[in-house]
Design a protein around this motif. Structure first.
Motif, PDB file in Angstrom:
ATOM      1  N   LEU A 357       0.821  -1.205   0.000  1.00  0.00           N
ATOM      2  CA  LEU A 357       0.000   0.000   0.000  1.00  0.00           C
ATOM      3  C   LEU A 357       0.857   1.258   0.000  1.00  0.00           C
ATOM      4  O   LEU A 357       0.557   2.234  -0.691  1.00  0.00           O
ATOM      5  N   ARG A 358       1.926   1.241   0.772  1.00  0.00           N
ATOM      6  CA  ARG A 358       2.819   2.409   0.787  1.00  0.00           C
ATOM      7  C   ARG A 358       3.495   2.595  -0.565  1.00  0.00           C
ATOM      8  O   ARG A 358       3.724   3.729  -1.011  1.00  0.00           O
ATOM      9  N   ASP A 359       3.813   1.499  -1.221  1.00  0.00           N
ATOM     10  CA  ASP A 359       4.476   1.562  -2.524  1.00  0.00           C
ATOM     11  C   ASP A 359       3.553   2.175  -3.582  1.00  0.00           C
ATOM     12  O   ASP A 359       3.983   2.996  -4.395  1.00  0.00           O
ATOM     13  N   VAL A 360       2.286   1.793  -3.554  1.00  0.00           N
ATOM     14  CA  VAL A 360       1.336   2.263  -4.575  1.00  0.00           C
ATOM     15  C   VAL A 360       0.725   3.608  -4.192  1.00  0.00           C
ATOM     16  O   VAL A 360       0.369   4.404  -5.050  1.00  0.00           O
ATOM     17  N   GLY A 361       0.640   3.875  -2.896  1.00  0.00           N
ATOM     18  CA  GLY A 361       0.106   5.155  -2.431  1.00  0.00           C
ATOM     19  C   GLY A 361      -1.415   5.150  -2.324  1.00  0.00           C
ATOM     20  O   GLY A 361      -2.102   4.214  -2.734  1.00  0.00           O
ATOM     21  N   GLY A 362      -1.938   6.246  -1.741  1.00  0.00           N
ATOM     22  CA  GLY A 362      -3.374   6.440  -1.706  1.00  0.00           C
ATOM     23  C   GLY A 362      -4.076   5.831  -0.516  1.00  0.00           C
ATOM     24  O   GLY A 362      -5.316   5.770  -0.510  1.00  0.00           O
ATOM     25  N   SER A 363      -3.338   5.380   0.511  1.00  0.00           N
ATOM     26  CA  SER A 363      -3.960   4.683   1.633  1.00  0.00           C
ATOM     27  C   SER A 363      -3.674   5.369   2.961  1.00  0.00           C
ATOM     28  O   SER A 363      -2.575   5.890   3.190  1.00  0.00           O
ATOM     29  N   THR A 364      -4.669   5.349   3.831  1.00  0.00           N
ATOM     30  CA  THR A 364      -4.477   5.634   5.245  1.00  0.00           C
ATOM     31  C   THR A 364      -4.385   4.294   5.948  1.00  0.00           C
ATOM     32  O   THR A 364      -5.320   3.483   5.870  1.00  0.00           O
ATOM     33  N   ILE A 365      -3.277   4.034   6.608  1.00  0.00           N
ATOM     34  CA  ILE A 365      -3.015   2.728   7.228  1.00  0.00           C
ATOM     35  C   ILE A 365      -3.121   2.857   8.745  1.00  0.00           C
ATOM     36  O   ILE A 365      -2.448   3.690   9.354  1.00  0.00           O
ATOM     37  N   VAL A 366      -3.986   2.020   9.337  1.00  0.00           N
ATOM     38  CA  VAL A 366      -4.198   2.019  10.777  1.00  0.00           C
ATOM     39  C   VAL A 366      -4.242   0.570  11.248  1.00  0.00           C
ATOM     40  O   VAL A 366      -4.798  -0.296  10.558  1.00  0.00           O
ATOM     41  N   ASN A 367      -3.679   0.318  12.420  1.00  0.00           N
ATOM     42  CA  ASN A 367      -3.668  -1.045  12.974  1.00  0.00           C
ATOM     43  C   ASN A 367      -5.097  -1.551  13.158  1.00  0.00           C
ATOM     44  O   ASN A 367      -5.918  -0.919  13.831  1.00  0.00           O
ATOM     45  N   SER A 383     -12.771  13.464   6.263  1.00  0.00           N
ATOM     46  CA  SER A 383     -12.629  14.878   5.904  1.00  0.00           C
ATOM     47  C   SER A 383     -11.707  15.064   4.708  1.00  0.00           C
ATOM     48  O   SER A 383     -12.016  15.832   3.778  1.00  0.00           O
ATOM     49  N   GLU A 384     -10.575  14.349   4.693  1.00  0.00           N
ATOM     50  CA  GLU A 384      -9.624  14.487   3.585  1.00  0.00           C
ATOM     51  C   GLU A 384     -10.207  13.973   2.273  1.00  0.00           C
ATOM     52  O   GLU A 384      -9.969  14.554   1.210  1.00  0.00           O
ATOM     53  N   VAL A 385     -10.957  12.887   2.347  1.00  0.00           N
ATOM     54  CA  VAL A 385     -11.558  12.360   1.121  1.00  0.00           C
ATOM     55  C   VAL A 385     -12.615  13.317   0.593  1.00  0.00           C
ATOM     56  O   VAL A 385     -12.653  13.633  -0.602  1.00  0.00           O
ATOM     57  N   GLU A 386     -13.480  13.807   1.458  1.00  0.00           N
ATOM     58  CA  GLU A 386     -14.560  14.691   1.018  1.00  0.00           C
ATOM     59  C   GLU A 386     -14.027  16.003   0.449  1.00  0.00           C
ATOM     60  O   GLU A 386     -14.612  16.564  -0.487  1.00  0.00           O
ATOM     61  N   SER A 387     -12.908  16.476   0.987  1.00  0.00           N
ATOM     62  CA  SER A 387     -12.327  17.737   0.502  1.00  0.00           C
ATOM     63  C   SER A 387     -11.437  17.544  -0.716  1.00  0.00           C
ATOM     64  O   SER A 387     -10.970  18.525  -1.308  1.00  0.00           O
ATOM     65  N   GLY A 388     -11.180  16.286  -1.084  1.00  0.00           N
ATOM     66  CA  GLY A 388     -10.313  16.008  -2.223  1.00  0.00           C
ATOM     67  C   GLY A 388      -8.844  16.079  -1.903  1.00  0.00           C
ATOM     68  O   GLY A 388      -7.999  16.082  -2.813  1.00  0.00           O
ATOM     69  N   ASN A 389      -8.510  16.104  -0.616  1.00  0.00           N
ATOM     70  CA  ASN A 389      -7.110  16.236  -0.212  1.00  0.00           C
ATOM     71  C   ASN A 389      -6.431  14.905   0.107  1.00  0.00           C
ATOM     72  O   ASN A 389      -5.240  14.893   0.414  1.00  0.00           O
ATOM     73  N   HIS A 390      -7.188  13.811   0.082  1.00  0.00           N
ATOM     74  CA  HIS A 390      -6.577  12.508   0.341  1.00  0.00           C
ATOM     75  C   HIS A 390      -5.941  11.978  -0.941  1.00  0.00           C
ATOM     76  O   HIS A 390      -6.530  12.052  -2.029  1.00  0.00           O
ATOM     77  N   ALA A 391      -4.738  11.458  -0.838  1.00  0.00           N
ATOM     78  CA  ALA A 391      -4.051  10.900  -2.012  1.00  0.00           C
ATOM     79  C   ALA A 391      -4.814   9.694  -2.542  1.00  0.00           C
ATOM     80  O   ALA A 391      -5.610   9.061  -1.835  1.00  0.00           O
ATOM     81  N   VAL A 392      -4.563   9.358  -3.801  1.00  0.00           N
ATOM     82  CA  VAL A 392      -5.146   8.167  -4.426  1.00  0.00           C
ATOM     83  C   VAL A 392      -4.008   7.301  -4.950  1.00  0.00           C
ATOM     84  O   VAL A 392      -2.889   7.781  -5.168  1.00  0.00           O
TER      85      VAL A 392
END
Length: 434
Positions: A357-367, A383-392
């Motif tokens: 996931l880190r290699d491809v990007g776009g993820s929030t990773i939580v245990n 919030s980040e997804v709705e505002s368009g600020n979360h990476a894909v």
């Protein structure tokens, strides 16, 4: 003038195959069958009679490539079809409940091998009976055998039934010894098996991840934005099985319940859709008890093409994988990458899933097991997804996992095995020996 390509024949032993419904694992062999002919290999599939499947969907048959020969061998599921009042002889379920399929499948495979000049036998786990069939065919015919192991066959505590564990570990040991090539889907799975079996040579292991088929996605279109869709709740989707241990959702549910009790989320702001999660009775009770019945939805299974459309209509995609599966990567991750949507990944930070996931990007990773961390991460993620600020996910990085590219890699290794310089010495089996 187009240059003619000399084709070679490969026999695929795969229990999971359309019209079976409910397993994304069948797509792996299905897509190999679709693309291998481009690279000089013509597959023939030996699979199970549909009566053995717990769930079938005739629409799945449309996924079978045109011209592919599929041989369906008879068998009976020990648990569903050979039990009396839920009881059946133990030997009928070793190595698994599909054991009776092996006899007809071996006979059907031998007929195919006599009729066609089969160069290779390919079998795919997680059905252990398929591994047994591949081993027997290899020993009877001397043909090179490719073992697509995918997930690890045994763990220290899996299978939990002691008799099943002993049979599977014995079968695994023989398979590692006899297979000409062992295919894995994660780096750490290779390290695990080379540690468990020091005689397993590095050049006998092939990393071949799961992937996505570009043709399944090119016709998908994002829904048009309207006043209605703009005002609908945030849609978070998980598609596929949610195992109680390997993908334990309870810390996630508890974090949602806390946010709901604090009025930070509601059914009007968030809908969590779990599509065909299995274990519905268990999860329904938990969801009800936590007061989440209007937020978390347990949805029935749908055909694969409809599932992809649901992916596209969602705002973000949910992935779950526990620490005890650090050397496995959920197959759906690769489809998530291709869709290019934000991913909420509840998984161990040190496993192969998180690394990919880190290699491809776009993820929030939580245990997955850390309720507090999930509770803190969810509002920020939404919030980040709705505002368009979360990476894909990176489209370029995701393209490495196209089924066509993976099939080409497999074909290259098959070509090497055909060359006698790469083939291991095949011992003539002693009478009555496996």
């Amino acid at each position: 003038m187009k240059e003619s390509v000399t084709t070679k024949n490969i026999l695929m032993i795969a229990f999971q195959f359309p019209p079976m419904s409910g397993s994304s694992g069948l797509l792996r062999v299905l897509k190999f069958c679709k693309y291998l002919p481009e690279f000089g290999w013509t597959p023939t599939v030996v699979t199970a009679d549909p009566s053995m499947y717990e769930q079938v969907n005739a629409q799945q048959l449309s996924l079978i490539p045109q011209g592919l020969e599929v041989v369906r061998a008879f068998g009976l599921d020990s648990k569903r079809q050979l039990s009396i009042y839920g009881r059946y002889p133990r030997f009928l379920a070793l190595p698994d409940t599909s054991a009776s399929w092996s006899l007809c499948a071996i006979l059907a495979a031998l007929r195919v091998m006599r009729r066609k000049n089969i160069e290779m036998v390919f079998t795919t786990f997680p059905i252990a009976t398929a591994v047994w069939i591949g081993l027997v065919l290899h020993r009877l015919t001397g043909k090179p055998w490719i073992l697509d192991l995918r997930d690890s066959m045994t763990e220290d505590n899996y299978p939990r039934d002691p008799a099943t564990f002993r049979v599977w570990r014995w079968l695994e040991r023989l398979a590692i010894k006899r297979a000409s090539l062992v295919i894995f889907t994660a780096h750490s799975a290779i390290r695990l098996y080379r540690s468990r079996y020091p005689e397993l040579a590095e050049d006998k292991c092939l990393l071949l991840p799961n992937g996505y088929d570009e043709e399944d996605f090119v016709r998908l279109q994002a829904p048009r934005k309207t006043l209605e869709t703009a005002s609908r709740p945030f849609q978070l989707l998980h598609s596929g099985l949610v195992y109680p241990e390997e993908r334990d959702p309870i810390p996630f549910f508890r974090a949602l319940a806390r946010l709901s009790q604090e009025s930070k989320i509601s059914s009007k702001s968030l809908q969590v859709n779990l599509r065909a999660p299995g274990f519905e009775d268990k999860y329904s009770e938990i969801i009800q008890g936590l007061g989440l019945k209007d937020i978390v939805n347990l949805l029935p299974r749908i055909p694969y093409t409809q599932a992809l459309e649901e992916y596209v209509a969602s705002d973000a995609l949910l992935l779950m994988q526990a620490k005890n599966c650090d050397h496995q990567i959920p197959a759906k991750a690769y489809e998530y990458f291709r869709l290019g949507k934000p991913i909420l990944a509840l998984t161990s930070e040190n496993g192969d899933t998180a690394s990919l996931l880190r290699d491809v990007g776009g993820s929030t990773i939580v245990n997955l097991h850390d309720e507090e961390a999930i509770y803190l991460a969810l509002p920020r993620f939404f919030s980040e997804v709705e505002s368009g600020n979360h990476a894909v996910p990176s489209r370029e990085a995701a393209s490495r996992f196209s089924r066509r590219n993976l099939s080409k890699d497999l074909a290259n290794h098959l070509d090497q095995l055909v060359d006698s310089r790469y083939l291991p010495v095949v011992e003539k089996p002693a009478k009555g020996a496996i």
